[in-house]
Write an enzyme that holds these catalytic residues in place. Structure first.
Site, PDB file in Angstrom:
ATOM      1  N   ASP A   1      74.280 -65.533  27.048  1.00  0.00           N
ATOM      2  CA  ASP A   1      73.012 -66.265  27.000  1.00  0.00           C
ATOM      3  C   ASP A   1      73.310 -67.701  26.592  1.00  0.00           C
ATOM      4  OD1 ASP A   1      70.284 -66.792  27.013  1.00  0.00           O
ATOM      5  OD2 ASP A   1      69.955 -66.028  24.992  1.00  0.00           O
TER       6      ASP A   1
ATOM      7  N   PHE B   1      66.429 -68.075  26.678  1.00  0.00           N
ATOM      8  CA  PHE B   1      65.953 -66.887  27.403  1.00  0.00           C
ATOM      9  C   PHE B   1      66.704 -66.679  28.716  1.00  0.00           C
ATOM     10  CE2 PHE B   1      62.162 -69.224  25.621  1.00  0.00           C
ATOM     11  CZ  PHE B   1      62.229 -68.643  24.365  1.00  0.00           C
ATOM     12  N   HIS B   2      68.034 -66.694  28.644  1.00  0.00           N
ATOM     13  CA  HIS B   2      68.867 -66.515  29.831  1.00  0.00           C
ATOM     14  C   HIS B   2      69.825 -65.334  29.692  1.00  0.00           C
ATOM     15  CE1 HIS B   2      68.475 -71.155  30.675  1.00  0.00           C
ATOM     16  NE2 HIS B   2      67.365 -70.492  30.964  1.00  0.00           N
ATOM     17  N   PRO B   3      69.350 -64.146  29.355  1.00  0.00           N
ATOM     18  CA  PRO B   3      70.287 -63.023  29.241  1.00  0.00           C
ATOM     19  C   PRO B   3      70.831 -62.617  30.605  1.00  0.00           C
ATOM     20  CG  PRO B   3      68.029 -62.232  29.080  1.00  0.00           C
ATOM     21  CD  PRO B   3      67.955 -63.728  29.111  1.00  0.00           C
TER      22      PRO B   3
END
Length: 531
Positions: free
Chosen positions: A292, A469-471
């Site tokens: 992330d 919020f970039h899993p």
């Protein structure tokens, strides 16, 4: 219709793309299952509405990360979309593809067909670019990409200061080389959000061969031996099972797809057995490789120039902002999560940029808080876009309605801690040491100019750090022992099951991840259809 050719689990950034493309052929019977509801909540469609949709159980799963000892024990709220369009319905609308090198590395890892030249046509195919068509951009695609509709002098000041600090001004971040500073483009059309539900699903939702089920929580995937044959799901607490003639496709995202594989018996066998789950295939990589982008949020006070803080804090200011949006579809209500972007190197030894700035003309104590500061200030957030720290996701129950544990391990490597400190120093240099900013008398509100040591900077800044919020990466594409899918996105050792979403990324892309996820779905659809 209890038997379908294709069953897609998750109607998010990838799932809506797949539903559109797989149902183009009227002979394909397609079922799209979404645990969230329809995207009828009005704030979904107003760009700045992410302030109302994130952390809102109507539209957000409202996950939380496990406390992270590498970040002073901080636990971070972890929004994921719970509605048609998934996270593309609640995200910050920023359109960034990443760097050419990102995809070439995927290819070099043994993933044939995933180099930059292979994926660029799918970015172009998806796009309806407001600026028109060229060798890097397309028009007529389902995803509208537009220039921002708000300009503020403070942003131009930062852009000029970045140039003074050695970061050139650029106009397009999406040609494979994103080094520079300029304005974001956003996934909007005429001042309204263009989620994948709006762009891909709405135009085709009445196709007779496409069935869309909302408010249906997938229980598990069922197998005959090693072959995926059906899906069980709950609807109003009743269990239903639907069969697949061809393929079942997981598009529930890095958290959801991982969880559904694990509860269905695909994952690390020892962990699954502890929970009483019958093991279908022992794939130790499921849930691992979680990556992330962690962003630090320094705040700088300024004088002699306006930011949006006071305007948004006043009733009259809010009224003017509302009227500008209603009558002109312009202004702050059309804003994505950030307006100005910069890609830079944390040090000269880096071959390509490894830092991304998201510059916002507002400031607040905590992301998601309702009150902005009562003084003029802005937030040049900075993130390491090539992190080396990796986390994992593990279920705690065989019931897919129970949330899994999300352990990020942010800042667990020395390289990531060094890059974090270097990023904060670069923000400080741009604001505090350039001629461009001098007339505005900048003051470092946080973390504080008194903090000079690398570790002091990182520790203090950890308390106001946030994910972007970039899993990604938990169902890694590859051929090594920790990979979950091959380069055709088929789950290793399993028939008729693919994963097509951000979880298949071997390494995180260098920037915002929604556009790459849509690209993955476009390419995945062609793989399924044999194109």
């Amino acid at each position: 219709m209890d038997t379908f050719d294709y069953i897609i689990l998750g109607a998010g950034s990838a799932g809506c793309v797949l539903a559109n493309r797989l149902s183009e052929n009227p002979n394909n019977k397609v079922l799209l299952i979404e645990a969230g509801g329809k995207d009828t909540y009005p704030w979904i469609h107003i760009p700045v509405g992410y302030y109302k949709t994130m952390h809102n159980p109507k539209t957000d799963w409202c996950y939380k990360t496990e406390p992270d000892e590498t970040m002073e024990g901080v636990s971070i709220p972890y929004p994921r979309g719970k509605t048609l369009g998934g996270s593309s319905s609640i995200n910050g609308l920023l359109y960034i593809r990443g760097q050419e090198e990102d995809y070439n590395v995927w290819r070099q890892l043994g993933n044939t067909g995933w180099g930059w030249n292979n994926v660029l046509p799918y970015f172009i195919k998806a796009e309806n670019q407001e600026r028109g068509e060229n060798e890097f951009h397309g028009v007529g695609g389902p995803l509208s990409v537009s220039d921002i509709r708000v300009k503020l002098p403070i942003l131009d000041v930062f852009r000029n200061a970045a140039k003074e600090a050695g970061i050139p001004s650029v106009n397009d971040f999406n040609t494979g080389d994103n080094f520079g500073c300029g304005y974001f483009q956003v996934t909007e059309k005429n001042g309204l959000r263009c989620s994948t539900a709006v762009g891909y699903l709405n135009p085709v939702k009445h196709r007779k061969n496409l069935k869309i089920e909302t408010n249906c929580h997938v229980e598990k995937i069922n197998f005959e031996g090693k072959k995926a044959v059906s899906v069980s799901f709950w609807k109003k607490d009743k269990s239903f099972t639907v069969k697949s003639n061809k393929e079942i496709i997981l598009s529930a995202g890095s958290i959801g797809s991982t969880q559904l594989l694990q509860v269905s018996g695909i994952g690390e066998a020892s962990k699954l057995k502890q929970l009483g789950i019958d093991v279908i295939n022992d794939l130790v990589g499921v849930g691992k490789n979680l990556q992330d982008h962690l962003m630090f949020r320094p705040v700088y006070r300024v004088k002699n120039i306006k930011t949006l803080n006071k305007k948004i804090n006043s009733i009259f200011g809010k009224l003017m902002i509302g009227m500008e949006y209603v009558f002109l579809r312009k202004g702050p209500m059309t804003m994505g999560a950030s307006q100005l972007c910069a890609f830079a190197k944390s040090d000269s030894s880096r071959a390509t940029p490894n830092l991304q700035f998201h510059v916002q003309p507002i400031s607040l104590d905590k992301l998601g808080a309702s009150d902005l500061h009562d003084f003029d200030a802005f937030t040049p957030t900075v993130a390491n876009i090539r992190p080396t720290s990796k986390g994992e996701i593990n279920i705690t129950s065989k019931d897919s309605r129970e949330y899994p544990k999300i352990k990020m391990n942010y800042l667990s490597t020395q390289d990531d801690r060094k890059v974090a400190a270097d990023g904060l120093r670069l923000a400080r240099k741009i604001v505090m040491e350039t001629e461009e900013f001098k007339k505005y008398e900048p003051e470092e509100h946080r973390p504080g100019i008194h903090l000079q040591d690398d570790e002091e900077l990182v520790k203090a800044s950890s308390h106001f750090a946030q994910t972007i919020f970039h899993p990604v990466g938990t169902c890694k594409m590859g051929n090594d022992e920790n990979s979950v899918v091959n380069d055709q996105l088929k789950v290793h050792g399993i028939e008729n099951l693919r994963v097509i979403d951000a979880s298949i990324m071997p390494n995180i892309t260098s920037g915002n991840t929604n556009a790459p996820t849509i690209m993955i779905a476009e390419k995945g659809a062609d793989m399924i259809l044999g194109k």
